[in-house]
Design a protein around this motif. Sequence first.
Motif, PDB file in Angstrom:
ATOM      1  N   PHE A  44       4.927   8.275   7.138  1.00  0.00           N
ATOM      2  CA  PHE A  44       4.637   7.452   5.966  1.00  0.00           C
ATOM      3  C   PHE A  44       3.584   6.399   6.284  1.00  0.00           C
ATOM      4  CE2 PHE A  44       5.471   3.642   3.392  1.00  0.00           C
ATOM      5  CZ  PHE A  44       5.156   4.167   2.154  1.00  0.00           C
ATOM      6  N   ASP A  45       3.642   5.840   7.483  1.00  0.00           N
ATOM      7  CA  ASP A  45       2.657   4.814   7.848  1.00  0.00           C
ATOM      8  C   ASP A  45       1.250   5.375   7.833  1.00  0.00           C
ATOM      9  OD1 ASP A  45       4.575   2.857   8.126  1.00  0.00           O
ATOM     10  OD2 ASP A  45       4.904   3.280  10.260  1.00  0.00           O
ATOM     11  N   ARG A  48       0.372   5.836   4.114  1.00  0.00           N
ATOM     12  CA  ARG A  48       0.182   4.535   3.489  1.00  0.00           C
ATOM     13  C   ARG A  48      -1.137   3.902   3.897  1.00  0.00           C
ATOM     14  NH1 ARG A  48       4.632   0.222   4.729  1.00  0.00           N
ATOM     15  NH2 ARG A  48       3.674   0.459   6.756  1.00  0.00           N
ATOM     16  N   PHE A  53      -4.448   6.661  -0.582  1.00  0.00           N
ATOM     17  CA  PHE A  53      -3.219   5.968  -0.985  1.00  0.00           C
ATOM     18  C   PHE A  53      -3.505   4.519  -1.357  1.00  0.00           C
ATOM     19  CE2 PHE A  53       0.850   3.816  -0.314  1.00  0.00           C
ATOM     20  CZ  PHE A  53       1.680   4.632  -1.064  1.00  0.00           C
ATOM     21  N   ARG A  57      -2.630   2.898  -5.030  1.00  0.00           N
ATOM     22  CA  ARG A  57      -1.830   1.691  -5.263  1.00  0.00           C
ATOM     23  C   ARG A  57      -2.641   0.625  -5.993  1.00  0.00           C
ATOM     24  NH1 ARG A  57       3.170   1.717  -5.484  1.00  0.00           N
ATOM     25  NH2 ARG A  57       3.177  -0.448  -4.895  1.00  0.00           N
TER      26      ARG A  57
END
Length: 141
Positions: A44-45, A48, A53, A57
Amino acid sequence: MQDIAHSPAIIPSARQRPVTPPRLPPMFVRGSLMPEPEATGPGFDQIRGSAEFVTLRSRLRRFVFPMSLAFFTWYLTYVLLAAYAHEFMSLKVVGEVNVAIVLGLGQFASTAVITAAYVRFANRRIDPQVDKVRARAEGAR
């Protein structure tokens, strides 16, 4: 006076039954009952931190925060007018329909408009970016 409600002489089964703590379901037990899944894709890091990504966001925040603030302000204005501006809210617009009814119905209409705007925005700007992030994550497996 004797407390007869809790007396073992009155309730014979009270002396025989040991008090046991309730059993908790497995989800509340410390530690994992299931083995950890194997990581097959990027973490996930890593996702992200990707440019796609971050852009996703940012786009979402630029729509959601101002729209939420605008709706909250509109709603709070309606509530404050209803609470403190009785004469204004009771002005007749058409027949027996007053300003309060019009603004109250406007709350429903604005909710529908905001929902439609978000769906259109998500379909055009968010979903294509989600597809890019997903494709990159699946391609890194």
